[in-house]
Scaffold this active site. Structure first.
Site, PDB file in Angstrom:
ATOM      1  N   TYR A 146      68.154  37.048  32.054  1.00 27.58           N
ATOM      2  CA  TYR A 146      68.838  35.922  32.704  1.00 27.58           C
ATOM      3  C   TYR A 146      67.945  35.204  33.727  1.00 27.58           C
ATOM      4  CZ  TYR A 146      73.072  38.063  30.737  1.00 27.58           C
ATOM      5  OH  TYR A 146      74.013  38.593  29.886  1.00 27.58           O
ATOM      6  N   LYS A 195      67.196  49.961  25.220  1.00 28.24           N
ATOM      7  CA  LYS A 195      66.960  49.756  23.787  1.00 28.24           C
ATOM      8  C   LYS A 195      65.486  50.109  23.549  1.00 28.24           C
ATOM      9  CE  LYS A 195      68.343  48.201  19.737  1.00 28.24           C
ATOM     10  NZ  LYS A 195      69.280  48.970  18.908  1.00 28.24           N
ATOM     11  N   ASP A 227      73.410  50.164  21.846  1.00 27.88           N
ATOM     12  CA  ASP A 227      74.393  50.018  20.764  1.00 27.88           C
ATOM     13  C   ASP A 227      75.275  51.260  20.675  1.00 27.88           C
ATOM     14  OD1 ASP A 227      71.949  51.120  20.137  1.00 27.88           O
ATOM     15  OD2 ASP A 227      71.825  50.312  18.115  1.00 27.88           O
ATOM     16  N   ASP A 251      75.918  43.449  31.858  1.00 25.15           N
ATOM     17  CA  ASP A 251      76.898  42.359  31.810  1.00 25.15           C
ATOM     18  C   ASP A 251      77.922  42.651  30.714  1.00 25.15           C
ATOM     19  OD1 ASP A 251      78.159  39.951  32.058  1.00 25.15           O
ATOM     20  OD2 ASP A 251      76.551  38.741  31.182  1.00 25.15           O
ATOM     21  N   ASP A 255      81.979  44.588  31.122  1.00 24.80           N
ATOM     22  CA  ASP A 255      83.205  43.931  30.663  1.00 24.80           C
ATOM     23  C   ASP A 255      83.943  44.816  29.663  1.00 24.80           C
ATOM     24  OD1 ASP A 255      83.001  41.765  32.233  1.00 24.80           O
ATOM     25  OD2 ASP A 255      82.918  40.274  30.629  1.00 24.80           O
TER      26      ASP A 255
END
Ligand code: NAD
Length: 361
Positions: A146, A195, A227, A251, A255
């Site tokens: 980001y 990852k 994942d 992020d 959620d």
């Protein structure tokens, strides 16, 4: 202790939920012998209306001078509010981004807890939810994809977009240290999510986290690919204590974790810098649809204040007392409208605040 707390009531339900949280904190201070000094500042729409900008320099200075900041929420109805006719850098949310930057808040903490009394709101199958869960997602907030360099170019008539994901070892180390420190205050387990089978940034992440882990022999470290983590959150959420991860993974996972609790009005959050300083706020927004109606649930903000007691002031006993009061009020069957279920007693925002304050022991 003498504690200076800067408050940002903000917009929508913000002023209501902050007022109730102050009520609870005042009660804590009275019982445990602390002195609280609250000072309110304007941010978001409330600041635009008075000053024409979502955050003033003066407000930033007041936030910096405090021991911690307690925030309600900011923003209005994004389709009808005139605040959203302004250019993006003058809108309410720009104030929060600017404040996070000014305070160098790089670690975002979002707990996801399933309370026995609210288990019915959990969208998972009962055979999974019956084990309960109490996890904390620790997300790096100021680096990664980001904040990397980005551009869109055209090559041989083909449009191409480039985003870069960069982390240096210092950025990783400082968030890892926070994660291990906090796991040490909880159940002593860190799940570092990356990852590493694909990304260089994740391989460095893993190495640095392992270096930091050596300083915390009493905390267990495990690594998990992102994942797999997304699957495990709905398959076996009880396995997690602290999930430590980079900005974009955090992020998305935070959620997901909050959705499995099923109750938006219960979700606290904190953003910390490398001192004890932090900004504490509920995970939800300003709920303009219910503002001023005395129906908002103040519990997410009250639980954020409990995090403030624990992480900024090291007042664990007082934080425990606030969390116990929340459990007690739920056990007695009191509910705000958003978490109401059959056989319970519905109360407004203000009554919920008073009940919580009364249950502090
Ligand atoms: P929201 O979280 O404000 O509301 C979503 C739904 O949940 C609404 O139906 C609302 O009534 C309900 N809800 C939220 N908090 C509640 C509470 N404490 N008690 C009872 N019900 C509650 O999300 P939104 O509607 O998408 O956003 C509204 C505004 O909030 C927007 O301007 C958005 O930009 C802003 N926002 C601010 C923050 C923040 O201050 N950090 C975070 C998210 C959204």
């Amino acid at each position: 202790m003498d504690l200076k707390i800067t408050c940002i009531p903000g917009d929508g339900i913000g002023p209501e939920i902050v007022a109730e949280t102050k009520k609870v904190l005042e009660r804590v201070a009275e019982i445990y012998g602390h002195k609280l000094h609250f000072e309110d500042i304007l941010m978001g729409g409330a600041s635009i209306d008075v000053h024409g900008v979502p955050l003033t320099e003066e407000a930033v200075e007041k936030a910096k001078a405090a021991d911690a900041v307690l925030m309600g929420s900011i923003g209005g109805d994004t389709t009808t509010s005139p605040w959203y006719q302004l250019p993006p850098d003058r809108r309410p949310e720009a104030g929060l981004l600017a404040l996070r930057k000014a305070l160098n808040l790089f670690a975002n903490l979002r707990p996801a807890v399933l309370y026995d009394e609210l288990a019915g709101a959990c969208p998972l199958k009962e055979e999974i939810s019956k084990a309960g869960f109490d996890m904390l997602i620790m997300r790096e907030l100021t680096g990664g994809l980001y904040f990397g360099e980005r551009k869109t170019v055209e090559e041989n008539g083909v449009r191409k977009a480039i985003d870069t994901l960069t982390y240096d070892e210092n950025e990783i180390r400082r968030i890892a240290v926070k994660g291990f420190d906090i796991a040490g205050k909880r159940r002593g387990k860190v799940t570092s999510v990356d990852k590493a089978n694909v990304l260089d940034s994740s391989r460095l992440w893993r190495k640095v986290v392992e270096e930091v882990a050596k300083e915390y022999p009493h905390v267990t470290l495990e690594h998990m690919l992102v994942d797999n983590c997304a699957m495990q959150l709905v398959k076996d959420p009880a396995q997690f204590d602290v999930i430590l991860t980079e900005n974009m993974f955090g992020d998305i996972l935070s959620d997901e974790a909050s959705m499995v609790t099923g109750s938006i009005g219960m979700l606290a959050s904190a953003s910390l810098n490398d001192s004890k300083f932090g900004l504490y706020e509920p995970s939800h927004g300003s709920a303009p649809d219910i503002a001023g109606k005395d129906v908002a649930n103040p519990i997410a903000t009250v639980l954020s204040a409990a995090m403030m007691l624990r992480y900024s002031f090291d007042l664990d006993r007082e934080a425990d007392a606030v969390e116990a009061a929340v459990k007690q009020v739920l056990k007695e069957g009191y509910r705000t409208r958003d978490i109401m279920s059959e056989g319970c007693t519905q109360v407004g925002c203000s009554e919920m605040g008073s009940l919580l304050a009364d249950r502090i022991v």
